[in-house]
Scaffold this motif. Structure first.
Motif, short mmCIF file in Angstrom:
data_model
loop_
_atom_site.label_atom_id
_atom_site.label_comp_id
_atom_site.label_asym_id
_atom_site.label_seq_id
_atom_site.Cartn_x
_atom_site.Cartn_y
_atom_site.Cartn_z
N ILE A 3 49.21 -24.81 21.04
CA ILE A 3 49.74 -25.62 22.15
C ILE A 3 49.54 -27.11 21.93
O ILE A 3 50.47 -27.89 22.07
N LEU A 6 52.06 -28.38 19.32
CA LEU A 6 53.42 -28.40 19.82
C LEU A 6 53.62 -29.53 20.80
O LEU A 6 54.68 -30.17 20.85
N ALA A 7 52.61 -29.77 21.60
CA ALA A 7 52.72 -30.88 22.56
C ALA A 7 52.92 -32.20 21.82
O ALA A 7 53.70 -33.05 22.23
N ARG A 10 56.50 -32.23 20.38
CA ARG A 10 57.49 -32.48 21.43
C ARG A 10 57.41 -33.92 21.90
O ARG A 10 58.41 -34.56 22.18
N GLU A 189 57.85 -24.34 25.40
CA GLU A 189 56.83 -25.15 24.75
C GLU A 189 57.04 -25.26 23.25
O GLU A 189 56.55 -26.19 22.62
N ASN A 190 57.79 -24.31 22.68
CA ASN A 190 58.01 -24.34 21.23
C ASN A 190 59.49 -24.14 20.91
O ASN A 190 59.84 -23.39 20.01
N SER A 286 58.63 -29.62 29.77
CA SER A 286 58.74 -28.99 28.46
C SER A 286 60.16 -28.56 28.15
O SER A 286 60.46 -28.17 27.03
N GLU A 287 61.06 -28.59 29.14
CA GLU A 287 62.44 -28.17 28.92
C GLU A 287 63.38 -29.36 28.99
O GLU A 287 64.46 -29.27 29.55
N ASP A 433 54.94 -19.16 16.61
CA ASP A 433 54.92 -19.09 18.07
C ASP A 433 53.51 -18.76 18.56
O ASP A 433 52.97 -19.46 19.40
#
Length: 933
Positions: A3, A6-7, A10, A189-190, A286-287, A433
């Motif tokens: 997480i 990925l944060a 992003r 999130e991914n 996140s979207e 993932d």
């Protein structure tokens, strides 16, 4: 570890898109959060770098930007927002992307593309700044211009002084009519999440909008390389109903959800900051990787912000959104030529598909160029990568392909652009993932224990990801599943790590290793008995692993390994229970306004500011080091420009501003927060001195009436008005091209006749050529003017002007009879005796006064005083008098009308000789006077 990584991924791709709303703000910067102001601004800049900045609204907010971006003050191409106090001191600086920078594309029916990078003449944008009590105004500054020593302030505005309302403020807050997920491949999130949102669609038209988005989404998912990575994408649709259909354009105003419009440059525009806020309230942050605003119009041109959001028309070809994703998702530049010429770029363009380099080894995509491909590259090819000249400009900029989707929408992206899109997708999406079992300490029950590990990944379309498993960094298995066998590794602590990579042929160069990720798990096998059958080795301590060494028979008591993989915990075994315990460090700093945490990278304590936002925009949220959060009611700003203010818990302070309009179109209506309204007169002055500058009170337009031609009443001057010097009166010049006359203008010559012209006012008087020196012979040359001759023709030492005989040496100037003619000239022939005395083949006559030297220019074959009409003008020639015909070579009827013409040659000769004899007498008298001296 999944997480947080990925944060970060992003965050990296979202930062450019959020630059206008939250400059330099990120999750990692929460420790700098403090109370701030959310500003809605309008910037009108026309074609110049500077312009007018207007504040449309402002409200208090807990979220404020950090003042620096990690490691640097600002990025190239960014602008700075400065907070300025009343003493003109800078209180803060915030870097932002230029809100005017857009890619604008026109897509025609044939697929041809035109457009380029533009700066709209006016833009609305949102900005968050720190709420600093001393800051009175904000400025937008260009650091590049500032470094050159030029005026760097591009625009400024006073806080608390709002301009005209925006379309969004005029309408009710938008309400979603529905949210739909069109394509779901994994957790947001991914994944790269693309959101289509409607603007200008009424509730009855949203069904049509849904059908349009289905077509657009299908085009995205079918386009290589996006089709290969459909498993890395999520696509959503947000339905928002507008009160009226369409958007503002060409003077037509429409009541829409977000105030969408077409700019004067033909640019589709809807304020992206409130749109992103609205989507985030529905789907979560996140979207929100890529926002596509679909506008219900056939007007305007599609455009995309640099590595950011996209605006398209509902009438556009589906390939339009694919091309715009090349800008918004891939940060690709346009490769078509639409400008006939461009200034050479000062630096290498920052787009991965545009370069100015012509050396093969320096080209960004050199790893795609075959060795036998010439540089630069000519010819036509849809697949061959090279260095093709022309990208927006026909010369000086190069692209990787002859035809790609960034040049013509029917063509594929091509290898270089596809590589960039794949890398940008992997910048957001990790190839892992999740891994099971979840992170934590693992203990096997016995020596023969086994444990199954599984990794879950996104799924590419036409190839598989590669997974490799390592035990103590030794390759031990491949595939998505791995079985750890304790018997194969012996007693002790071992590390298991999985590494997943994408072997795609679409990427040849991955300097940041975006295509690979790895995760680690710890395994400790437990050996329960000794194979040698020795006595039990239990030492009664549940915090040791007791076993017998099969080689030596010795009891081994290994301390129980209690690491939970967290550097911020003190891990130990409780001897009473035999259970591992992990206690966090004591990071309490005694400050109620900090959240005491351990740094997950260094293991050291860190203290993040406590967030005291109570969600009420009408409270000032602060923190007391002893008491903690304080949420005091705020007092809305008051100044001379604010008539009244109210506070809404959701929106914060809102203001009614003083109306400073005085009804006079010839004044500018302004307001100063300190002194209030002031209405200075409109400045209609122009740089020309020949106009009367004034403001038309009926229209407010500046008038510049020409001044009448100034007349000083003097006909001898030329009267006019100079643009720079005003009224001018230049004396009229009189000239007859004769240097032996002086031209003067006589204002009375015409007797007041208005039709009299300047030449008729001119009079010419002879030029006086007397220098007062009797030694010189004073004459006048019509070409050059006065001539003062000091010649001594006979060389006797007496200048001709004093010599009583210039053609005979006479140093003593003897004149026996006192007639003014020296004795040296006595007995010489007469000049008018009709004989060629000087031997120049010309008969002498009166105009050759000495007739002792050749003088062809004055002598003629005919004698002007011979009583004959030599020039054939019907008049008898004559010489004496002011109106004589001295050369008798051209008709001169006026001069020859003199009565003397009929008196005969002798009388004419006498009249001609008389003044000359008198002049010689005066010279002789002067000579005698000198000799007496």
């Amino acid at each position: 570890m999944v997480i947080p990584m990925l944060a970060i991924f992003r965050l990296a791709i979202l930062l450019p898109a959020f630059a206008l709303l939250l400059p330099c703000e990120s999750q990692a910067d929460d420790d700098n959060a403090s109370a701030g102001l959310a500003l809605h601004l309008s910037w009108e800049s026309s074609d110049s770098p500077s312009g007018a900045l207007r504040l449309l609204s402002q409200r208090s907010t807990q979220a404020a930007p950090v003042l620096t971006r990690r490691g640097e003050r600002h990025l190239p191409g960014q602008l700075l927002v400065r907070g300025i106090d009343e003493d003109d001191a800078i209180r803060f600086e915030i870097p932002i992307d230029d809100p005017r920078e857009h890619f604008v594309d026109e897509h025609d029916a044939s697929g041809e593309l035109t457009g380029g990078s533009v700066r709209p003449s006016d833009v609305d944008f949102h900005l968050r700044i720190p709420s600093h009590p001393a800051v009175r105004r904000i400025e937008i500054v260009d650091p590049e211009i500032q470094r050159k020593g030029e005026g760097a302030v591009m625009a400024s505005v006073f806080l608390g002084v709002s301009g005209s309302r925006s379309a969004l403020q005029a309408n009710d807050p938008p309400v979603s009519s529905g949210v739909a997920t069109i394509h779901q491949s994994g957790a947001p999130e991914n994944r790269v999440d693309i959101v289509f949102i409607s603007e200008g669609y009424t509730a009855e038209e949203l069904e049509s909008f849904a059908a349009e988005v289905d077509v657009l989404a299908a085009a995205v998912l079918a386009e290589p390389p996006l089709n290969e990575y459909a498993g890395y994408l999520n696509i959503h649709r947000v339905d928002v109903a507008s009160n009226e259909s369409g958007i503002d354009h060409d003077g037509v105003f429409v009541d829409t959800a977000f105030g969408g419009s077409v700019t004067p440059q033909g640019l589709l525009r809807a304020p992206i900051s409130p749109i992103r806020d609205f989507i985030e309230s529905l789907l979560g942050p996140s979207e929100l990787d890529q926002v596509v605003v679909v506008m219900n119009t056939t007007h305007g041109r599609a455009n995309a912000k640099k590595a950011g959001d996209i605006w398209i028309r509902n009438a556009d070809n589906p390939q339009v959104v694919v091309h715009e994703l090349g800008h918004g998702l891939g940060d690709l530049g346009d490769e078509y030529n639409t400008q006939s010429s461009c200034d050479p770029p000062s630096a290498e363009p920052n787009h991965p598909n545009i370069t100015i380099e012509t050396e093969r080894e320096n080209i960004k995509w050199n790893h795609w160029i075959e060795p036998d491909t010439p540089i630069p590259t000519l010819g036509f090819s849809t697949t061959k990568v090279g260095l093709y000249e022309g990208a927006i400009c026909p010369l000086g900029r190069y692209r990787p392909g002859h035809r790609t989707k960034m040049r013509r929408e029917q063509h594929p992206f091509g290898p270089v652009n596809s590589e960039q899109l794949v890398l940008r997708i992997h910048d957001v999406v990790s190839p892992i993932d999740q891994v099971s079992p979840p992170p934590g300490h693992l203990v096997l029950a016995n020596f023969d224990g086994v444990r199954q590990f599984v990794v879950e990944t996104p799924t590419p379309g036409f190839h598989a990801l590669e997974a490799r498993w390592y035990v103590d960094e030794n390759l031990s298995g491949e595939g998505l599943a791995f079985q750890y066998d304790a018997a194969s590794h012996g007693p002790g602590v071992h590390q298991v790590r999985v590494e997943v990579s994408d072997p795609t042929a679409l990427v040849r160069k991955d300097p940041s290793q975006l295509l690979t990720d790895s995760q680690s798990r710890w395994v400790m096998p437990w050996v329960g008995s000794c194979s040698a059958g020795s006595a039990p080795c239990d030492d009664g301590n549940p915090c040791t692993v007791d076993h017998c060494d099969p080689g030596t028979g010795d009891c081994i008591h290994e301390p129980l390994h209690c690491s939970d993989g967290d550097i911020c915990t003190a891990d130990s075994c409780n001897p009473a229970t035999g259970q591992c315990e992990s206690l966090p460090p004591n990071c309490d700093d005694g400050n109620a306004c900090t959240v005491d945490v351990c740094n997950r990278f260094s293991g050291e304590c860190s203290w993040e500011p406590l967030v005291c936002d109570d969600g009420d925009a009408c409270t000032a949220d602060s923190c007391d080091a002893e008491l903690g959060c304080r949420n005091e009611p705020i007092t809305c700003d008051a100044n001379a420009c604010i008539a009244s203010s109210t506070c809404d818990s959701s929106l914060g302070c809102s203001y009614e501003f003083v109306d400073c309009a005085d009804g006079d179109l010839c004044t500018t209506d302004q307001c100063d927060p300190v002194s209030g309204c002031f209405n200075p007169a409109l400045d209609c002055s122009d740089p020309f001195a020949c106009t009367v500058d004034q403001c038309d009170p009926e229209t407010g337009a500046c008038l510049h009436d020409p001044l009448p031609v100034p007349d000083d009443g003097n006909p001898c001057t030329a009267d006019f008005c100079s643009l720079t010097q005003g009224e001018q009166h230049y004396p009229f010049a009189c000239s007859d091209q004769d240097a032996c006359t002086i031209g003067v203008c006589n204002a009375d010559a015409c007797g007041g006749d208005p039709t009299c012209s300047h030449p008729e006012l001119c009079q010419f008087v002879p030029l006086a050529c007397d220098d007062g020196d009797p030694a010189t012979v004073d004459t006048c040359d019509p070409a050059t003017g006065c001539v003062f001759d000091l010649s001594d023709t006979d060389g006797d030492g007496v200048f001709d002007g004093l010599d009583n005989c210039i053609y005979g040496a006479n140093p003593g100037q003897l004149d026996s009879d006192g007639d003014g003619v020296g004795d040296a000239c006595k007995g010489r022939p007469q000049c008018s005796d009709g004989v060629d005395n000087d031997g120049d083949s010309r008969v002498d006559y009166g105009s050759d006064p000495q007739c002792y030297a050749p003088n062809d220019l004055l002598e003629t074959v005919s004698n002007c005083s011979d009583g004959i009409d030599n020039d054939g003008d019907g008049k008898i020639d004559y010489s004496p008098g002011p109106d004589g015909d001295p050369e008798c070579l051209t008709p001169n009827q006026y001069a020859e009308a003199h009565p003397a013409c009929g008196l005969g040659a002798e009388l004419v000769l006498l009249l001609w000789l008389w003044p000359r004899l008198r002049r010689q007498a005066r010279r002789a008298q002067a000579l005698r006077g000198r000799s007496r001296i």
